[in-house]
Design a protein around this motif. Structure first.
Motif, PDB file in Angstrom:
ATOM      1  N   UNK A  62       0.846  -1.097  -0.084  1.00 12.25           N
ATOM      2  CA  UNK A  62      -0.024  -0.217  -0.202  1.00 12.25           C
ATOM      3  C   UNK A  62       0.811   1.208   0.181  1.00 12.25           C
ATOM      4  N   UNK A  63       1.947   1.233   0.751  1.00 12.51           N
ATOM      5  CA  UNK A  63       2.713   2.591   0.858  1.00 12.51           C
ATOM      6  C   UNK A  63       3.417   2.714  -0.434  1.00 12.51           C
ATOM      7  N   UNK A  64       3.991   1.636  -0.895  1.00 14.95           N
ATOM      8  CA  UNK A  64       4.648   1.677  -2.035  1.00 14.95           C
ATOM      9  C   UNK A  64       3.871   2.043  -3.318  1.00 14.95           C
ATOM     10  N   UNK A  65       2.468   1.764  -3.337  1.00 11.00           N
ATOM     11  CA  UNK A  65       1.691   2.289  -4.344  1.00 11.00           C
ATOM     12  C   UNK A  65       1.425   3.732  -4.305  1.00 11.00           C
ATOM     13  N   UNK A  66       1.034   3.933  -2.931  1.00  7.78           N
ATOM     14  CA  UNK A  66       1.023   5.523  -2.728  1.00  7.78           C
ATOM     15  C   UNK A  66       2.031   6.165  -3.172  1.00  7.78           C
ATOM     16  N   UNK A  67       3.409   5.822  -3.092  1.00  7.90           N
ATOM     17  CA  UNK A  67       4.461   6.436  -3.381  1.00  7.90           C
ATOM     18  C   UNK A  67       4.728   6.603  -4.816  1.00  7.90           C
ATOM     19  N   UNK A  68       4.169   5.380  -5.652  1.00  4.42           N
ATOM     20  CA  UNK A  68       4.453   5.581  -6.991  1.00  4.42           C
ATOM     21  C   UNK A  68       3.759   6.481  -7.453  1.00  4.42           C
ATOM     22  N   UNK A  69       2.127   6.307  -7.291  1.00  4.26           N
ATOM     23  CA  UNK A  69       1.199   7.425  -7.660  1.00  4.26           C
ATOM     24  C   UNK A  69       1.764   8.841  -7.690  1.00  4.26           C
ATOM     25  N   UNK A  89      -4.001  -7.015  -7.338  1.00  6.06           N
ATOM     26  CA  UNK A  89      -3.090  -7.674  -7.756  1.00  6.06           C
ATOM     27  C   UNK A  89      -1.671  -7.164  -7.216  1.00  6.06           C
ATOM     28  N   UNK A  90      -1.713  -5.800  -7.071  1.00  4.97           N
ATOM     29  CA  UNK A  90      -0.293  -4.954  -6.799  1.00  4.97           C
ATOM     30  C   UNK A  90      -0.246  -4.884  -5.251  1.00  4.97           C
ATOM     31  N   UNK A  91      -1.302  -4.315  -4.580  1.00  4.46           N
ATOM     32  CA  UNK A  91      -1.062  -4.123  -3.278  1.00  4.46           C
ATOM     33  C   UNK A  91      -1.587  -5.353  -2.254  1.00  4.46           C
ATOM     34  N   UNK A  92      -2.341  -6.176  -2.690  1.00  5.20           N
ATOM     35  CA  UNK A  92      -3.145  -6.985  -1.748  1.00  5.20           C
ATOM     36  C   UNK A  92      -4.368  -6.890  -1.560  1.00  5.20           C
TER      37      UNK A  92
END
Length: 133
Positions: A62-69, A89-92
């Motif tokens: 979740x944190x990685x996805x937020x940072x990416x966006x 599929x990316x975050x869980x």
């Protein structure tokens, strides 16, 4: 603004996403980004849309996805639309954390619309996620 395209696997979410990407690209005065897991959209998307294979960046959670966006928005002030295919599929599959992620992204999306496909039945979604339908 954050939007969701929900539905169970095989319900046509990706086709709706592709249509939304093409519509955004035609209307946008800036840049449109499509994030995918793998290369499934490569032949379906107009070459003017920036396609990103999130696997290349080892984004997990979740944190990685937020940072990416957030990083895409920070690096491209002309980005009008971001589309993400296959959020779970990316975050869980922890839908409570998905709701918190969507809230965080919504806080930073003043001029960018971020749309996610999510493989989940609407009836199974908690309220923090449903508010983005």
């Amino acid at each position: 603004m954050v939007k969701l395209i929900p539905g169970k696997r095989g319900s046509g979410k990706t086709k709706l996403l592709i249509s939304a990407i093409h519509d955004a690209q035609k209307k946008s005065n800036g840049n449109v980004v499509a994030i995918q897991l793998g290369s499934s959209l490569n032949h379906e998307i107009n070459r003017k849309v920036r396609l990103v294979n999130i696997e290349d960046y080892k984004v997990k959670g979740y944190d990685a996805m937020y940072g990416f966006v957030a990083g895409i928005m920070a690096s491209d002030y002309d980005c009008t639309d971001i589309f993400v295919d296959g959020l779970l599929r990316i975050v869980g599959r922890d839908l409570e954390q998905v709701g918190a992620l969507l809230d965080r992204i919504a806080e930073i999306t003043d001029s960018t619309c971020v749309t996610f496909t999510i493989s989940c039945d609407i009836n199974e979604m908690p309220e923090p996620v449903k508010k983005y339908l």
